[in-house]
Motif scaffolding. Structure first.
Motif, short mmCIF file in Angstrom:
data_model
loop_
_atom_site.label_atom_id
_atom_site.label_comp_id
_atom_site.label_asym_id
_atom_site.label_seq_id
_atom_site.Cartn_x
_atom_site.Cartn_y
_atom_site.Cartn_z
N UNK A 161 9.45 19.74 40.22
CA UNK A 161 8.05 19.47 39.89
C UNK A 161 7.08 20.34 40.69
N UNK A 162 7.59 21.05 41.71
CA UNK A 162 6.70 21.85 42.56
C UNK A 162 6.83 23.35 42.33
N UNK A 163 7.75 23.77 41.46
CA UNK A 163 7.92 25.20 41.20
C UNK A 163 7.76 25.44 39.70
N UNK A 164 7.45 26.68 39.30
CA UNK A 164 7.33 26.97 37.87
C UNK A 164 8.64 26.67 37.15
N UNK A 165 8.59 26.21 35.90
CA UNK A 165 7.38 26.12 35.06
C UNK A 165 6.63 24.79 35.16
N UNK A 166 7.15 23.82 35.93
CA UNK A 166 6.53 22.50 35.98
C UNK A 166 5.41 22.38 37.03
N UNK A 167 5.31 23.35 37.93
CA UNK A 167 4.29 23.26 38.98
C UNK A 167 2.90 23.15 38.36
N UNK A 168 2.08 22.18 38.78
CA UNK A 168 0.76 21.98 38.16
C UNK A 168 -0.24 23.07 38.48
N UNK A 169 -0.01 23.81 39.57
CA UNK A 169 -0.94 24.88 39.95
C UNK A 169 -0.17 26.11 40.41
N UNK A 170 -0.77 27.26 40.18
CA UNK A 170 -0.21 28.51 40.67
C UNK A 170 -1.06 29.04 41.81
N UNK A 171 -0.48 29.90 42.61
CA UNK A 171 -1.22 30.48 43.73
C UNK A 171 -2.25 31.47 43.20
N UNK A 172 -3.49 31.40 43.68
CA UNK A 172 -4.50 32.36 43.23
C UNK A 172 -4.10 33.79 43.58
N UNK A 173 -4.68 34.78 42.91
CA UNK A 173 -4.41 36.18 43.26
C UNK A 173 -4.75 36.45 44.72
N UNK A 174 -4.11 37.46 45.29
CA UNK A 174 -4.27 37.75 46.72
C UNK A 174 -5.73 37.97 47.12
N UNK A 175 -6.52 38.60 46.23
CA UNK A 175 -7.92 38.89 46.58
C UNK A 175 -8.81 37.65 46.51
N UNK A 176 -8.26 36.54 46.02
CA UNK A 176 -9.04 35.30 45.96
C UNK A 176 -8.56 34.27 46.99
N UNK A 177 -7.65 34.69 47.87
CA UNK A 177 -7.17 33.79 48.92
C UNK A 177 -8.02 33.95 50.17
N UNK A 178 -8.43 32.86 50.80
CA UNK A 178 -9.17 32.97 52.06
C UNK A 178 -8.26 33.50 53.16
N UNK A 179 -8.80 34.32 54.03
CA UNK A 179 -8.01 34.92 55.10
C UNK A 179 -8.67 34.65 56.45
N UNK A 180 -7.92 34.03 57.33
CA UNK A 180 -8.45 33.78 58.68
C UNK A 180 -8.35 35.05 59.50
N UNK A 181 -9.41 35.37 60.23
CA UNK A 181 -9.41 36.55 61.10
C UNK A 181 -9.94 36.16 62.47
N UNK A 182 -9.61 36.95 63.47
CA UNK A 182 -10.05 36.67 64.84
C UNK A 182 -11.52 37.07 65.01
N UNK A 183 -12.09 36.66 66.13
CA UNK A 183 -13.48 37.01 66.43
C UNK A 183 -13.63 38.52 66.54
N UNK A 184 -12.63 39.18 67.14
CA UNK A 184 -12.68 40.63 67.30
C UNK A 184 -12.64 41.32 65.94
N UNK A 185 -11.78 40.82 65.05
CA UNK A 185 -11.70 41.40 63.71
C UNK A 185 -13.00 41.19 62.94
N UNK A 186 -13.62 40.03 63.12
CA UNK A 186 -14.89 39.75 62.44
C UNK A 186 -15.98 40.69 62.94
N UNK A 187 -16.01 40.92 64.25
CA UNK A 187 -17.04 41.81 64.81
C UNK A 187 -16.83 43.25 64.37
N UNK A 188 -15.57 43.61 64.11
CA UNK A 188 -15.28 44.98 63.69
C UNK A 188 -15.77 45.26 62.27
N UNK A 189 -16.11 44.19 61.53
CA UNK A 189 -16.59 44.34 60.15
C UNK A 189 -18.10 44.60 60.10
#
Length: 244
Positions: A161-189
């Protein structure tokens, strides 16, 4: 010190029948070699196979022997349980099977390191932040990571029930996934600005958009990059809630 004491007692034992090839000089060489390389060996086994166990040696050698035997028995039982479940077409835990990180990543299922059970409930929980395989499972030749003991047991009981084809949801595309970054990485942006002027979006939403819920985010705990926008949060809990 313990090794030297035991080696000396063993060497001076009048009833000893084995060749006396372990002089104090040889014992010293062995101990120095051990101290020189043990950290590297320990690190390799912990990182690659995650199967490094420590047995205290202050007790008798027979106690140490029995502890080692029990560890070996436990390992055999783990392997047998895994093989039986896989042969029956069921999901199986892969904890303590000495699977390396590269092997695990090569056989990841549809959800990468995200928990399939929590995803079914509409939450994104990235289990890849820890290398541990404590709650990792295998089903139909693919590996999955679960968020905890409860989620692992649910997956083991009803994996289909948790894997395709029965899984109710699929993982969003990589560019739509939230990504945690460090304070240093955030400042570098820089000059990318913090969204909503750096205030915590979770606190603001949970506070029903009231004025008193306008609380500044703390960049030092890290930020989240989502859809090419940068967010800061009041606390670790609020950051994790946003990721979910």
């Amino acid at each position: 010190m313990e090794i030297m004491v035991r080696a000396t007692k063993d060497r001076l034992d009048p009833e000893r029948v084995f060749p006396k090839h372990d002089s104090s000089q040889i014992a010293t060489v062995k101990i120095n070699t051990y101290n020189q390389h043990i950290e590297e060996v320990r690190k390799w086994y912990r990182n690659e196979h995650m199967n490094y166990d420590i047995i205290k040696v202050e007790k008798s050698k027979w106690w140490v022997w029995n502890e080692a035997v029990e560890l070996a028995k436990k390992s055999v039982c783990t392997i047998q349980t895994y093989l039986e479940r896989v042969a029956d077409g069921k999901a199986a835990s892969v904890y303590d099977l000495c699977i390396t990180p590269s092997e695990f990543n090569a056989r990841l299922g549809d959800f990468s390191h995200y928990c399939p059970v929590r995803l079914a409930d509409g939450e994104l929980v990235n289990c890849g932040v820890s290398p541990s395989l404590l709650y990792a499972v295998e089903f139909r030749g693919f590996y999955y990571k679960c968020a905890g003991e409860k989620e692992r047991d649910m997956f083991l009981a009803e994996a289909e029930k948790y894997v395709p084809p029965l899984a109710p949801r699929r993982l969003p595309p990589a560019d739509l996934l939230p990504k945690r970054i460090t304070a240093e990485e955030a400042k570098s942006l820089f000059p990318m600005p913090l969204e909503i002027k750096g205030y915590c979006p979770v606190t603001f939403l949970d506070g029903k958009l009231r004025y008193e819920a306008i609380i500044p985010g703390n960049m030092e705990i890290g930020c989240v990059l989502y859809r090419n926008k940068l967010y800061a949060f009041e606390s670790e809990d609020k950051l994790l809630k946003f990721l979910r």
